[in-house]
Design a protein around this motif. Sequence first.
Motif, PDB file in Angstrom:
ATOM      1  N   ILE A 170      -6.500  15.594 -27.456  1.00  0.00           N
ATOM      2  CA  ILE A 170      -7.176  14.301 -27.543  1.00  0.00           C
ATOM      3  C   ILE A 170      -6.187  13.187 -27.821  1.00  0.00           C
ATOM      4  O   ILE A 170      -6.256  12.099 -27.229  1.00  0.00           O
ATOM      5  CB  ILE A 170      -8.282  14.349 -28.623  1.00  0.00           C
ATOM      6  CG1 ILE A 170      -9.421  15.258 -28.161  1.00  0.00           C
ATOM      7  CG2 ILE A 170      -8.816  12.951 -28.932  1.00  0.00           C
ATOM      8  CD1 ILE A 170     -10.454  15.533 -29.219  1.00  0.00           C
ATOM      9  N   LYS A 171      -5.257  13.466 -28.721  1.00  0.00           N
ATOM     10  CA  LYS A 171      -4.274  12.447 -29.066  1.00  0.00           C
ATOM     11  C   LYS A 171      -3.424  12.080 -27.864  1.00  0.00           C
ATOM     12  O   LYS A 171      -3.166  10.896 -27.590  1.00  0.00           O
ATOM     13  CB  LYS A 171      -3.401  12.958 -30.210  1.00  0.00           C
ATOM     14  CG  LYS A 171      -2.478  11.904 -30.795  1.00  0.00           C
ATOM     15  CD  LYS A 171      -1.752  12.452 -32.013  1.00  0.00           C
ATOM     16  CE  LYS A 171      -0.862  11.388 -32.619  1.00  0.00           C
ATOM     17  NZ  LYS A 171      -0.141  11.902 -33.813  1.00  0.00           N
ATOM     18  N   GLU A 172      -2.979  13.101 -27.144  1.00  0.00           N
ATOM     19  CA  GLU A 172      -2.172  12.834 -25.956  1.00  0.00           C
ATOM     20  C   GLU A 172      -2.974  12.060 -24.905  1.00  0.00           C
ATOM     21  O   GLU A 172      -2.484  11.093 -24.310  1.00  0.00           O
ATOM     22  CB  GLU A 172      -1.677  14.156 -25.364  1.00  0.00           C
ATOM     23  CG  GLU A 172      -0.655  14.872 -26.236  1.00  0.00           C
ATOM     24  CD  GLU A 172      -0.268  16.216 -25.661  1.00  0.00           C
ATOM     25  OE1 GLU A 172      -0.809  16.557 -24.571  1.00  0.00           O
ATOM     26  OE2 GLU A 172       0.556  16.926 -26.262  1.00  0.00           O
ATOM     27  N   MET A 173      -4.226  12.494 -24.673  1.00  0.00           N
ATOM     28  CA  MET A 173      -5.063  11.837 -23.662  1.00  0.00           C
ATOM     29  C   MET A 173      -5.399  10.403 -24.055  1.00  0.00           C
ATOM     30  O   MET A 173      -5.402   9.493 -23.216  1.00  0.00           O
ATOM     31  CB  MET A 173      -6.348  12.639 -23.445  1.00  0.00           C
ATOM     32  CG  MET A 173      -6.112  14.000 -22.787  1.00  0.00           C
ATOM     33  SD  MET A 173      -7.603  14.989 -22.679  1.00  0.00           S
ATOM     34  CE  MET A 173      -8.557  14.005 -21.546  1.00  0.00           C
ATOM     35  N   GLU A 174      -5.678  10.197 -25.351  1.00  0.00           N
ATOM     36  CA  GLU A 174      -5.991   8.842 -25.809  1.00  0.00           C
ATOM     37  C   GLU A 174      -4.810   7.911 -25.627  1.00  0.00           C
ATOM     38  O   GLU A 174      -4.958   6.780 -25.163  1.00  0.00           O
ATOM     39  CB  GLU A 174      -6.412   8.880 -27.284  1.00  0.00           C
ATOM     40  CG  GLU A 174      -7.853   9.330 -27.498  1.00  0.00           C
ATOM     41  CD  GLU A 174      -8.221   9.284 -28.966  1.00  0.00           C
ATOM     42  OE1 GLU A 174      -7.311   9.079 -29.800  1.00  0.00           O
ATOM     43  OE2 GLU A 174      -9.415   9.443 -29.275  1.00  0.00           O
ATOM     44  N   ALA A 175      -3.638   8.391 -26.021  1.00  0.00           N
ATOM     45  CA  ALA A 175      -2.453   7.542 -25.894  1.00  0.00           C
ATOM     46  C   ALA A 175      -2.185   7.197 -24.432  1.00  0.00           C
ATOM     47  O   ALA A 175      -1.921   6.036 -24.077  1.00  0.00           O
ATOM     48  CB  ALA A 175      -1.240   8.261 -26.498  1.00  0.00           C
ATOM     49  N   LYS A 176      -2.304   8.208 -23.580  1.00  0.00           N
ATOM     50  CA  LYS A 176      -2.058   7.974 -22.164  1.00  0.00           C
ATOM     51  C   LYS A 176      -3.117   7.055 -21.559  1.00  0.00           C
ATOM     52  O   LYS A 176      -2.804   6.103 -20.827  1.00  0.00           O
ATOM     53  CB  LYS A 176      -2.047   9.316 -21.431  1.00  0.00           C
ATOM     54  CG  LYS A 176      -1.660   9.209 -19.975  1.00  0.00           C
ATOM     55  CD  LYS A 176      -1.584  10.592 -19.336  1.00  0.00           C
ATOM     56  CE  LYS A 176      -1.199  10.469 -17.863  1.00  0.00           C
ATOM     57  NZ  LYS A 176      -1.125  11.811 -17.217  1.00  0.00           N
ATOM     58  N   ALA A 177      -4.395   7.340 -21.885  1.00  0.00           N
ATOM     59  CA  ALA A 177      -5.482   6.518 -21.337  1.00  0.00           C
ATOM     60  C   ALA A 177      -5.406   5.094 -21.841  1.00  0.00           C
ATOM     61  O   ALA A 177      -5.634   4.136 -21.089  1.00  0.00           O
ATOM     62  CB  ALA A 177      -6.835   7.136 -21.705  1.00  0.00           C
ATOM     63  N   LYS A 178      -5.095   4.922 -23.133  1.00  0.00           N
ATOM     64  CA  LYS A 178      -5.006   3.583 -23.697  1.00  0.00           C
ATOM     65  C   LYS A 178      -3.888   2.782 -23.053  1.00  0.00           C
ATOM     66  O   LYS A 178      -4.054   1.604 -22.716  1.00  0.00           O
ATOM     67  CB  LYS A 178      -4.791   3.675 -25.208  1.00  0.00           C
ATOM     68  CG  LYS A 178      -4.819   2.323 -25.902  1.00  0.00           C
ATOM     69  CD  LYS A 178      -4.688   2.489 -27.405  1.00  0.00           C
ATOM     70  CE  LYS A 178      -4.731   1.135 -28.095  1.00  0.00           C
ATOM     71  NZ  LYS A 178      -4.574   1.268 -29.563  1.00  0.00           N
ATOM     72  N   GLU A 179      -2.755   3.462 -22.879  1.00  0.00           N
ATOM     73  CA  GLU A 179      -1.628   2.773 -22.257  1.00  0.00           C
ATOM     74  C   GLU A 179      -1.968   2.333 -20.836  1.00  0.00           C
ATOM     75  O   GLU A 179      -1.755   1.176 -20.453  1.00  0.00           O
ATOM     76  CB  GLU A 179      -0.412   3.703 -22.251  1.00  0.00           C
ATOM     77  CG  GLU A 179       0.847   3.062 -21.660  1.00  0.00           C
ATOM     78  CD  GLU A 179       2.023   4.014 -21.669  1.00  0.00           C
ATOM     79  OE1 GLU A 179       3.072   3.670 -21.119  1.00  0.00           O
ATOM     80  OE2 GLU A 179       1.864   5.135 -22.232  1.00  0.00           O
ATOM     81  N   GLU A 180      -2.541   3.254 -20.068  1.00  0.00           N
ATOM     82  CA  GLU A 180      -2.894   2.923 -18.690  1.00  0.00           C
ATOM     83  C   GLU A 180      -4.043   1.917 -18.621  1.00  0.00           C
ATOM     84  O   GLU A 180      -4.028   1.000 -17.792  1.00  0.00           O
ATOM     85  CB  GLU A 180      -3.265   4.200 -17.934  1.00  0.00           C
ATOM     86  CG  GLU A 180      -2.099   5.154 -17.742  1.00  0.00           C
ATOM     87  CD  GLU A 180      -2.515   6.398 -16.995  1.00  0.00           C
ATOM     88  OE1 GLU A 180      -3.724   6.522 -16.709  1.00  0.00           O
ATOM     89  OE2 GLU A 180      -1.645   7.241 -16.689  1.00  0.00           O
ATOM     90  N   ALA A 181      -5.069   2.088 -19.489  1.00  0.00           N
ATOM     91  CA  ALA A 181      -6.229   1.196 -19.461  1.00  0.00           C
ATOM     92  C   ALA A 181      -5.851  -0.225 -19.850  1.00  0.00           C
ATOM     93  O   ALA A 181      -6.293  -1.195 -19.225  1.00  0.00           O
ATOM     94  CB  ALA A 181      -7.320   1.723 -20.399  1.00  0.00           C
ATOM     95  N   ASP A 182      -5.012  -0.350 -20.924  1.00  0.00           N
ATOM     96  CA  ASP A 182      -4.586  -1.681 -21.329  1.00  0.00           C
ATOM     97  C   ASP A 182      -3.811  -2.374 -20.218  1.00  0.00           C
ATOM     98  O   ASP A 182      -4.018  -3.553 -19.925  1.00  0.00           O
ATOM     99  CB  ASP A 182      -3.725  -1.586 -22.594  1.00  0.00           C
ATOM    100  CG  ASP A 182      -4.567  -1.225 -23.811  1.00  0.00           C
ATOM    101  OD1 ASP A 182      -5.809  -1.359 -23.707  1.00  0.00           O
ATOM    102  OD2 ASP A 182      -3.989  -0.825 -24.833  1.00  0.00           O
ATOM    103  N   LYS A 183      -2.939  -1.607 -19.602  1.00  0.00           N
ATOM    104  CA  LYS A 183      -2.134  -2.190 -18.534  1.00  0.00           C
ATOM    105  C   LYS A 183      -3.009  -2.605 -17.354  1.00  0.00           C
ATOM    106  O   LYS A 183      -2.892  -3.721 -16.835  1.00  0.00           O
ATOM    107  CB  LYS A 183      -1.092  -1.164 -18.088  1.00  0.00           C
ATOM    108  CG  LYS A 183      -0.150  -1.665 -17.003  1.00  0.00           C
ATOM    109  CD  LYS A 183       0.867  -0.597 -16.646  1.00  0.00           C
ATOM    110  CE  LYS A 183       1.776  -1.091 -15.528  1.00  0.00           C
ATOM    111  NZ  LYS A 183       2.758  -0.035 -15.144  1.00  0.00           N
ATOM    112  N   LYS A 184      -3.911  -1.712 -16.969  1.00  0.00           N
ATOM    113  CA  LYS A 184      -4.774  -2.004 -15.822  1.00  0.00           C
ATOM    114  C   LYS A 184      -5.730  -3.143 -16.138  1.00  0.00           C
ATOM    115  O   LYS A 184      -5.967  -4.034 -15.303  1.00  0.00           O
ATOM    116  CB  LYS A 184      -5.582  -0.743 -15.462  1.00  0.00           C
ATOM    117  CG  LYS A 184      -6.365  -0.857 -14.160  1.00  0.00           C
ATOM    118  CD  LYS A 184      -5.432  -0.983 -12.971  1.00  0.00           C
ATOM    119  CE  LYS A 184      -6.205  -0.974 -11.673  1.00  0.00           C
ATOM    120  NZ  LYS A 184      -5.339  -1.177 -10.498  1.00  0.00           N
TER     121      LYS A 184
END
Length: 515
Positions: A170-184
């Motif tokens: 979850i931690k890995e997915m959240e960090a990755k999703a947050k990074e990509e979502a914020d950027k997008k």
Amino acid sequence: MEVFPIESLIFAIPGLIIGVFVGYFIRRYIGEGKIKNAEELAKKITEDAVKDGEARKKELLLEAKEEIHRSRNDIEREIRERRNEIQKLERRLQNKEEAIDRRNEAIEKKEENLNKKLRNLEDKEEAVDALYLKQTQELERLSGLSSDEAKELLLNETRKEIVQESAMMIKEMEAKAKEEADKKAREIISTTIQRVAADHVAETTVTVVALPNDEMKGRIIGREGRNIRTLETLTGIDLIIDDTPEAVVLSGFDPIRREVARIALEKLIVDGRIHPARIEEMVEKARKEVENTIKEAGEQAAFDAAVHGLHPEIIKLLGRLKYRTSYGQNVLKHSVEVSQLAGIIAAEIGADVKIARRGGLLHDLGKAVDHEIEGPHVAIGVDLARRYKESKDVLHCMEAHHGDVEPQTVEAVLVQAADAISAARPGARRETLEAYIKRLEKLEEIANSFPGVERSFAIQAGREIRIMVKPEDITEAQIIHTARDIVKKIESELDYPGQIKVNVIRETRAIEYAK
């Protein structure tokens, strides 16, 4: 005097006697003959009547016998038919009874078989329980733990492993999703805002009308102020005529009324004929002109937002938003911008562009009439859109844009985000103007709630409310009580600075036409 001879008398008397006897016998003979004939005729008639009666009697007896015979045949036929029906019913009942008996026998056999199987299952279950107990005891003996302790130990170990692994994932997915979502998200929103650069005009509550000269002020006021009173009464707008050279200020919180007053006043100035009848005519023309402008504004907004197939009444309501501001922001321009923003974002993320655009354009539809209808503008707008057959997805976008209900679709979230983006521009909104307009709308609403009030206008920046009452419903004596009741309700329900003048007007007109 003549004397008959005696001889004549002697011969005449015997002749007379003989004639009498002869006449008697002749009359008797004739009478006996008639009697005899009459008796024979009567006898014959009697015999004929007897014969006819016997013949008629025989005919009647024969007809009666035939009728009895027919009735007997009918009754016998009916009896045979009913007997046949009864026999059929008896056979059917007998067949049903036999079928029921057969079913009962089959059910009894099945029940016996089920009871046997049930007994076998019970025996097997007892054997399995005994075997399970024996195996459990053996396992407990070998492990040195009871079954409950073993279960708990196994569950704890499994739970620890699952929690650790899931937390890491979850931690890995959240960090990755947050990074990509914020950027997008930053890319989409910045691109969208750059592509939609709508102008925002901060509406005010006054309009200035230029005059050709200062003499026109006197003509606008009229003899004893009748012209200015007529214009203010018909439009609900306060005309401020002061020392400002060649200018008249129109003051009123309702932009539509103010626009009607501006157009009417400009037409009167051009025409030059300023009197109450001409003022009424020009105000009516100005109202029609504003209605056409509202319709054109709604059509243009729909075109700019690329939304098609709107109901004509919705087009009119959108046009009214041209004269409506929310915190100083023009609501029609805001609606078009929200539609464009939502459509662009929907295209970027693959959502339904049509629904996003339509929901964004109509999301503030209720603000067109929220000063006329009780309730929040969201609920009013949803009811109006539902009345004109808008789809469920569009209605959901409208009712969810302020968070009154939880968004259930991507398009509803996009409309909510686009509304926030449009309203978040620096200087786009101004709180004081919205609060001021709300207060004046509430002031008119309080006045209109009283029976007999025809219409009311808040003027002088809310320091005065002018109320026209129906002369047939309220008498001269009741005006004072009506004004006092309105004052009490204003004091109890409205917060306002200073004081408010309540001006109740009762006017009677008589109009006739010379032909």
